[in-house]
Design an enzyme around this catalytic site. Sequence first.
Site, short mmCIF file in Angstrom:
data_model
loop_
_atom_site.label_atom_id
_atom_site.label_comp_id
_atom_site.label_asym_id
_atom_site.label_seq_id
_atom_site.Cartn_x
_atom_site.Cartn_y
_atom_site.Cartn_z
N ILE A 194 47.03 42.22 35.62
CA ILE A 194 47.96 41.29 36.28
C ILE A 194 47.31 39.94 36.49
O ILE A 194 47.95 38.91 36.40
CB ILE A 194 48.37 41.82 37.68
CG1 ILE A 194 48.83 43.27 37.62
CG2 ILE A 194 49.45 40.95 38.27
CD1 ILE A 194 48.96 43.88 39.00
N SER A 195 46.04 39.97 36.79
CA SER A 195 45.39 38.71 37.14
C SER A 195 43.88 38.80 36.91
O SER A 195 43.26 39.81 37.18
CB SER A 195 45.68 38.40 38.62
OG SER A 195 44.60 37.78 39.24
N THR A 196 43.32 37.72 36.38
CA THR A 196 41.86 37.65 36.29
C THR A 196 41.44 36.44 37.08
O THR A 196 41.78 35.31 36.73
CB THR A 196 41.36 37.43 34.85
OG1 THR A 196 42.47 37.06 34.04
CG2 THR A 196 40.69 38.64 34.30
N SER B 21 37.68 38.67 41.00
CA SER B 21 38.26 39.99 40.81
C SER B 21 39.21 40.01 39.63
O SER B 21 39.71 38.98 39.18
CB SER B 21 39.02 40.39 42.08
OG SER B 21 40.21 39.64 42.18
N VAL B 22 39.43 41.22 39.13
CA VAL B 22 40.45 41.44 38.11
C VAL B 22 41.42 42.45 38.70
O VAL B 22 41.00 43.43 39.31
CB VAL B 22 39.84 42.03 36.83
CG1 VAL B 22 40.84 41.99 35.69
CG2 VAL B 22 38.57 41.32 36.45
N LYS C 68 42.35 46.57 42.22
CA LYS C 68 41.56 45.33 42.30
C LYS C 68 40.10 45.68 42.03
O LYS C 68 39.48 46.43 42.77
CB LYS C 68 41.72 44.70 43.69
CG LYS C 68 41.05 43.35 43.82
CD LYS C 68 41.57 42.59 45.03
CE LYS C 68 40.84 41.26 45.22
NZ LYS C 68 41.34 40.50 46.37
N ASP D 17 41.89 32.77 53.91
CA ASP D 17 42.25 32.22 52.60
C ASP D 17 43.76 32.25 52.47
O ASP D 17 44.31 32.58 51.43
CB ASP D 17 41.58 33.02 51.47
CG ASP D 17 41.69 32.32 50.12
OD1 ASP D 17 41.96 31.10 50.10
OD2 ASP D 17 41.51 32.98 49.09
#
Length: 494
Positions: free
Chosen positions: A237-239, A243-244, A267, A383
């Site tokens: 989903i996300s890099t 984290s990936v 995650k 954050d």
Amino acid sequence: CPWGAPNTASISCSLADVMSEQLAKELQLEEENAAFPEVVAVAEGPFITGENIDTSSDLMLAQMLQMEFDREYDAQLRREEKKINGDSKVSISFENYRKVHPYDSDSSEDEVDWQDTRHDPYRADKPTTTPRRGFIGKGKDITTKHDEVVCGRKNTARMENFAPEFQVGDGIGMDLKLSNQVFNALKQHAYSEERRSARLHEKKEHSTAEKAVDPKTRLLLYKMVNAGMLETITGCISTGKESVVFHAYGGKSATEDKVIPPECAIKVFKTTLNEFKNRDKYIKDDYRFKDRFSKLNPRKIIRMWAEKEMHNLTRMQNAGIPCPQVVILKKHVLVMSFIGKDQIPAPKLKDVTLSSEDMKKAYYQTLNMMQQLYKECNLVHADLSEYNMLWHDGKVWLIDVSQSVEPTHPHGLEFLFRDCRNVAQFFQKGGVAEALNERELFNAVSGLNITADNEVDFQAEIEALEKMNEDHVQNHGKKLATFSSDGDPPIYDE
Ligand code: ADP
Ligand code: MN
């Protein structure tokens, strides 16, 4: 010819031989497919894009076998070591001959499932003090910071500031005392190593942008699939830098009482990057970590981020704040419920266009969540922005809380103020007329009553409060229960 004439005749073999060889191959393939169907499922996922599936699963298998082999070899080595040493007072160490570096080894301690920890280990409220004045003790027992022993220990402790890849060993555990000269030489070396590794890494990062998962992590993921806990890991989903995140379909739980969500987000905290160095300030000054931080090796520190995220999510879950639900934590891999549907993650608040009505709704909800987070969870997100808020099912969900800290963290209020600035700006730009400005929001969330009417003075007052808490810690050995407030924060609602 000195090598003799080539004997071509010996190559020929009967048709039956060829047939049986083929048959054997087919049988083997069949068997392999039956035994390792998931390997292919995992391998063809996002990690090995554009590569032949067969090759990648072979690679995967080879890596797994190699790891298993190395572990067995080391176990045998340990047995021999034990046999040789027996009860002798002087022992010989075979450590240098081990295949797996102690840092990489899966010692039983590493296998600890943090999920089994009954209580949140970070709820500690006994921060340790460090002498401010440069000396401790009284009369002739006085020790100054120039004392050789103290200084040596300090130098050893400072080695922890070196890059995570720079393995400094367990000097603290051994009560090692480094002279200034040795320390400075080491520091010099660590910095040049760091620069070198950064250069190398940059190259590697470009070539493997998408497949940022190392064999060990892959093995961990594979085990989860193999254990049936996850059905399939479908894609990335996300890099991010640190984290990936992967999407997975949930499988069956080993225990009856726990239900694995139909869709999960995995995650994976990157274990290789320097980026975590930048986050030191969150963890280093966190009272909850004071005792542990100095004793951990870099790999464990990265695991700690995952652990922290898990505990913070659990606190939020208990307070009823919409956030991913923790499924399981294994080392640096955190499995949680997926916010979204059919593999499509819920959009970030920054990417979604909301009607003005929804925008207003999202604002009040965010305000409420920030108050709950502060008051009920005793946390500051640290954050918080439209990047870490997802819009799903008509409400805002908070994610990405590995860096969240308690309000009494030495920089906790500054982090909160930054969060407030992001949130206030986002909703004010988004046209929510009711949105408080950052200073009003800060007071509303913290229950404090800082009256400064400009940013600079406000910030100064925040820092003064933080310093007050620090002084309190220095003098009393414990942090303030809460910052003095003029009563409870007002709960804002529509
Ligand atoms: P990072 O530290 O890399 O920002 P995040 O926790 O914010 O890590 O995750 C990165 C992205 O992955 C998020 O912006 C979000 O799009 C997606 N994501 C993370 N967790 C989930 C989840 N539980 N459900 C759906 N998407 C998620
Ligand atoms: Mn994020």
